[in-house]
Design a protein around this motif. Structure first.
Motif, PDB file in Angstrom:
ATOM      1  N   LEU A  63       0.813  -1.226   0.000  1.00 39.93           N
ATOM      2  CA  LEU A  63       0.000   0.000   0.000  1.00 39.93           C
ATOM      3  C   LEU A  63       0.845   1.274   0.000  1.00 39.93           C
ATOM      4  O   LEU A  63       0.325   2.365   0.214  1.00 39.93           O
ATOM      5  N   ARG A  64       2.112   1.136  -0.244  1.00 43.40           N
ATOM      6  CA  ARG A  64       3.054   2.257  -0.117  1.00 43.40           C
ATOM      7  C   ARG A  64       2.614   3.514  -0.868  1.00 43.40           C
ATOM      8  O   ARG A  64       2.649   4.614  -0.315  1.00 43.40           O
ATOM      9  N   ALA A  65       2.189   3.397  -2.095  1.00 43.61           N
ATOM     10  CA  ALA A  65       1.812   4.584  -2.881  1.00 43.61           C
ATOM     11  C   ALA A  65       0.653   5.341  -2.232  1.00 43.61           C
ATOM     12  O   ALA A  65       0.705   6.569  -2.087  1.00 43.61           O
ATOM     13  N   SER A  66      -0.373   4.626  -1.808  1.00 42.44           N
ATOM     14  CA  SER A  66      -1.512   5.302  -1.184  1.00 42.44           C
ATOM     15  C   SER A  66      -1.153   5.839   0.198  1.00 42.44           C
ATOM     16  O   SER A  66      -1.663   6.882   0.625  1.00 42.44           O
ATOM     17  N   ILE A  67      -0.256   5.164   0.905  1.00 42.76           N
ATOM     18  CA  ILE A  67       0.205   5.651   2.208  1.00 42.76           C
ATOM     19  C   ILE A  67       0.984   6.951   2.028  1.00 42.76           C
ATOM     20  O   ILE A  67       0.777   7.923   2.757  1.00 42.76           O
ATOM     21  N   HIS A  68       1.857   6.994   1.039  1.00 45.08           N
ATOM     22  CA  HIS A  68       2.603   8.221   0.776  1.00 45.08           C
ATOM     23  C   HIS A  68       1.674   9.361   0.371  1.00 45.08           C
ATOM     24  O   HIS A  68       1.870  10.508   0.789  1.00 45.08           O
ATOM     25  N   ASP A  69       0.660   9.056  -0.416  1.00 42.76           N
ATOM     26  CA  ASP A  69      -0.323  10.081  -0.790  1.00 42.76           C
ATOM     27  C   ASP A  69      -1.035  10.633   0.436  1.00 42.76           C
ATOM     28  O   ASP A  69      -1.210  11.846   0.586  1.00 42.76           O
ATOM     29  N   ALA A  70      -1.447   9.751   1.344  1.00 48.86           N
ATOM     30  CA  ALA A  70      -2.120  10.183   2.574  1.00 48.86           C
ATOM     31  C   ALA A  70      -1.174  10.991   3.451  1.00 48.86           C
ATOM     32  O   ALA A  70      -1.579  11.983   4.074  1.00 48.86           O
ATOM     33  N   ALA A  71       0.092  10.604   3.486  1.00 51.35           N
ATOM     34  CA  ALA A  71       1.084  11.336   4.273  1.00 51.35           C
ATOM     35  C   ALA A  71       1.288  12.745   3.702  1.00 51.35           C
ATOM     36  O   ALA A  71       1.345  13.722   4.464  1.00 51.35           O
ATOM     37  N   ARG A  72       1.370  12.858   2.385  1.00 50.58           N
ATOM     38  CA  ARG A  72       1.510  14.181   1.759  1.00 50.58           C
ATOM     39  C   ARG A  72       0.319  15.074   2.083  1.00 50.58           C
ATOM     40  O   ARG A  72       0.473  16.256   2.374  1.00 50.58           O
ATOM     41  N   LYS A  73      -0.870  14.500   2.023  1.00 50.07           N
ATOM     42  CA  LYS A  73      -2.082  15.274   2.327  1.00 50.07           C
ATOM     43  C   LYS A  73      -2.072  15.736   3.781  1.00 50.07           C
ATOM     44  O   LYS A  73      -2.340  16.908   4.069  1.00 50.07           O
ATOM     45  N   ALA A  74      -1.762  14.839   4.706  1.00 48.79           N
ATOM     46  CA  ALA A  74      -1.712  15.202   6.130  1.00 48.79           C
ATOM     47  C   ALA A  74      -0.663  16.286   6.365  1.00 48.79           C
ATOM     48  O   ALA A  74      -0.897  17.248   7.103  1.00 48.79           O
ATOM     49  N   TYR A  75       0.471  16.158   5.724  1.00 46.31           N
ATOM     50  CA  TYR A  75       1.561  17.123   5.889  1.00 46.31           C
ATOM     51  C   TYR A  75       1.166  18.494   5.336  1.00 46.31           C
ATOM     52  O   TYR A  75       1.503  19.520   5.927  1.00 46.31           O
ATOM     53  N   SER A  76       0.436  18.496   4.247  1.00 46.18           N
ATOM     54  CA  SER A  76       0.036  19.770   3.629  1.00 46.18           C
ATOM     55  C   SER A  76      -0.992  20.529   4.467  1.00 46.18           C
ATOM     56  O   SER A  76      -1.157  21.735   4.308  1.00 46.18           O
TER      57      SER A  76
END
Length: 91
Positions: A63-76
């Motif tokens: 699930l790495r790609a979707s996890i990174h996407d969620a992390a970017r959103k949370a960080y933003s």
């Protein structure tokens, strides 16, 4: 700068019951944790008590790609010392 994940390392944190990984905003290191419950949603074996850490790490990898996407959103949405990603971050 934008958040990047050049280091593929991840580890299971028993105290938090989560997989830990790191992102970078330029020279700044940002810690993230993905709650084990998020990873268990995709694998019935992980829902059982005592599932091995290696299974959680494999689920993270899948699930790495979707996890990174969620992390970017949370960080933003606001900069913090660390982030804990829960099921709500994946909706």
């Amino acid at each position: 700068m934008t958040l990047a994940f050049p280091n593929p390392s991840r580890s299971f944190d028993r105290a938090r019951n989560a997989v830990r990984f790191t992102g970078y905003d330029g020279m700044f290191e940002v810690s993230f944790f993905v709650d084990a419950g998020v990873l268990a949603r995709s694998d019935t074996e992980l829902r059982q008590a005592g599932a091995p850490e290696t299974k959680f790490l494999s689920a993270f990898d899948a699930l790495r790609a979707s996890i990174h996407d969620a992390a970017r959103k949370a960080y933003s949405e606001g900069r913090r010392t660390f982030y804990i990603l829960t099921a709500a971050d994946f909706r």
